[in-house]
Design an enzyme around this catalytic site. Structure first.
Site, mmCIF file in Angstrom:
data_model
loop_
_atom_site.group_PDB
_atom_site.id
_atom_site.type_symbol
_atom_site.label_atom_id
_atom_site.label_comp_id
_atom_site.label_asym_id
_atom_site.label_seq_id
_atom_site.Cartn_x
_atom_site.Cartn_y
_atom_site.Cartn_z
ATOM 1 N N ASP A 132 0.896 -1.147 -0.056
ATOM 2 C CA ASP A 132 0.279 -0.110 -0.090
ATOM 3 C C ASP A 132 0.875 1.278 0.042
ATOM 4 O OD1 ASP A 132 -2.180 -1.816 0.307
ATOM 5 O OD2 ASP A 132 -2.206 -1.497 2.454
ATOM 6 N N GLU B 51 -10.835 0.685 -5.135
ATOM 7 C CA GLU B 51 -10.397 1.158 -3.800
ATOM 8 C C GLU B 51 -8.894 1.613 -3.814
ATOM 9 O OE1 GLU B 51 -11.056 -2.512 -1.819
ATOM 10 O OE2 GLU B 51 -8.754 -2.854 -1.525
#
Length: 522
Positions: A45, A201
């Site tokens: 991430d 997302e």
């Protein structure tokens, strides 16, 4: 089953390990080029910003403590750990490994920005409200304000007029909502749907040349999309971009001092976890493209360094425990019990007191660091004089599969070595003792854990003199499993626990990490 390594190979292995750098993978090739990934380890991430001549890279750390790791680089290739934003995780007793712990949850997908002389970091602990951390310095101290809602994978964006926004979307839907923040980024003042992108997302937002660009991961396809608009509120147009087959599926871009851009993107890489690739960006018709014009939307395996002239740098890994502070490479599996470990009770050693637990999955104060690929060897030199009856203390892997080579304390001071494999399953941890106990005498031992991410296998062994080594048991599997594992790549673990409260302690004199030498197994 015990295999004895040849003395010559063992000596050669020791010499090679001593001569090579601690980092297993070196992205910087020393000739003006770099190889992807820039770090062959689990840094998922990613969000990367530039502040003058420094780049800062924040990564997910789940329930590990300290948490929310930030790295620093001068060239996007050579990275050092700058800080951890969160010393201890707060707001949930499970962070102290109570009520089953919080593996697979904790702190996800942070977003980092610099604004009006302050660093701001938005992060949402799973199941909790979003926090905005702030600090004048990247190394802290950091404080936070909690918002009034949970924004999944928050994307912090500061517009040209100084207005701050958080973009958020959940892949099970794909509605991208923008939350408007007040002047000091401490509260939400408005919320409005900006766009719908099915399955999106992991949003990131930048502005360039009159356009807003919205980057989204599409997890169901392991792909990324890029959207653009003249307004934050649309209308947006979207094009597909790279995917895991061509380089990754979640990331964005960062601007360079010369006005060019580079992309950063996460790629799912099996047992090692989720790694970050860096790619040149070229522009065509006001769209950014990963790679080069002759190979568009393909992240290159090898490319010229974004900025030349900077020396090799890497996160630390090996440790002689001579400092009074734990090295930044180390993280605990959850918040530690600080009464159960020490670097000062015996200077030059890390002392791990046995925590009460029935296995490694429930044992607090398991000390971890990221495993490194493609092939690594970890060695811990230990002193077993403090081991008491019932203690299980040693070295191994941690994650979906937890392979421990441990000293087990017996009655009247007897000690033995045991190799056991604990698999995390949907029904809970399942432990299999792989070899009968091996009696050992003497207080100094070297324990070894090898991990080969090409073959997805590991192996453990021990030595009485750091020259002649014996494998213990057969190879064990390496795997990544976000449903039942830790949602991280395999980690290296040093642990010490006892089913009763009457445990002793393990002293660790040194830990070394090096590439697995040619010809060595697994």
């Amino acid at each position: 089953m015990i295999r004895t390594a040849a003395i010559g190979l063992a000596i050669a292995t020791g010499l090679i390990a001593a001569a090579l750098p601690a980092q297993v993978w070196r992205s910087d090739q020393g000739d003006g080029t770099y190889r992807n990934p820039v770090l062959f380890a689990d840094y998922p991430d990613p969000d990367i910003i530039r502040v003058e001549d420094d780049f800062y890279f924040v990564s997910t750390t789940f329930a590990n403590a300290p948490g929310v790791t930030i790295l620093r680089s001068k060239d996007l290739v050579n990275w050092r750990i700058a800080t951890h934003v969160v010393d201890r995780l707060d707001g949930d007793p499970r962070y102290d490994l109570k009520n089953g712990g919080d593996y697979r949850h904790g702190f996800y997908a942070a977003s980092l920005r610099r604004h009006k002389g302050m660093f701001y970091l938005a992060v949402t602990p799973v199941g909790h409200k979003t926090r905005i951390y702030r600090s004048a310095r990247i190394d802290g101290p950091w404080t936070y304000k909690e918002l009034d809602r949970e924004a999944f994978d928050p994307a912090l964006f500061i517009d040209v007029d100084g207005t701050a926004y958080l973009g958020t979307s959940v892949g099970t839907d794909g509605t991208v909502t923008l939350l408007t923040l007040n002047n000091d980024l401490s509260a939400v003042t408005g919320a409005k749907v900006a766009y719908y992108n099915k399955g999106a997302e992991g949003s990131k937002i930048i502005r360039h040349n009159g356009y807003y660009y919205l980057f989204n991961a599409i997890p169901s396809k392991l792909a990324m999309t890029i959207s653009r608009s003249r307004s934050l509120w649309g209308p947006w147009e979207t094009k597909p971009s790279i995917d895991d087959r061509s380089g990754g599926h979640q990331g964005a871009m960062v601007d360079m001092p010369d006005g060019s851009w580079y992309g950063f993107v996460m790629v799912d890489a099996g047992a090692i976890g989720r790694m970050t690739n860096i790619s040149p960006i070229f522009w065509k018709d006001d769209w950014p493209w990963w790679g080069t014009p002759d190979k568009p939307d393909v992240v290159p395996d090898r490319s010229p360094k974004p900025i030349s002239g900077h020396a090799f740098a890497e996160p630390p890994s090996s440790d002689d425990f001579s400092s009074r502070k734990l090295g930044v490479q180390w993280q605990w599996n959850h918040n530690p019990d600080d009464s159960k470990w020490s670097l000062t009770q015996r200077p030059g050693f890390l002392r791990l007191h046995a925590t009460q637990a029935d296995g490694i999955w429930t044992a607090r104060n398991t000390l971890t660091q990221k495993a490194q690929g493609p092939k690594m060897r970890a060695i811990a030199k230990i002193d077993t004089a403090g081991i008491k009856a019932g203690d299980v203390c040693g070295l191994g892997s941690f994650g979906k599969y937890n392979a421990q080579l441990a000293i087990v304390g017996g009655q009247k001071g007897a000690q033995s070595l045991r190799m056991q494999l604990t698999e995390s399953t949907k029904d809970g941890p399942r432990t299999d003792v792989r070899v009968p106990a091996i009696p050992v005498t003497g207080r100094t031992l070297w324990l070894r854990s090898d991990m080969d991410f090409d073959t997805k296998q590991g192996r453990v062994g021990y030595s009485l003199d750091n020259r002649l080594w014996q494998d213990v048991g057969d190879a064990f599997p390496l795997a990544f499993d976000w449903r039942t594992g830790t949602f991280q790549g395999q980690q290296i673990a040093i642990s010490c626990y006892n089913p009763t409260p009457a445990g002793g302690y393990l002293d660790i004199e040194s830990f070394t990490l090096a590439p697995l030498s040619v010809g060595a197994r697994p």
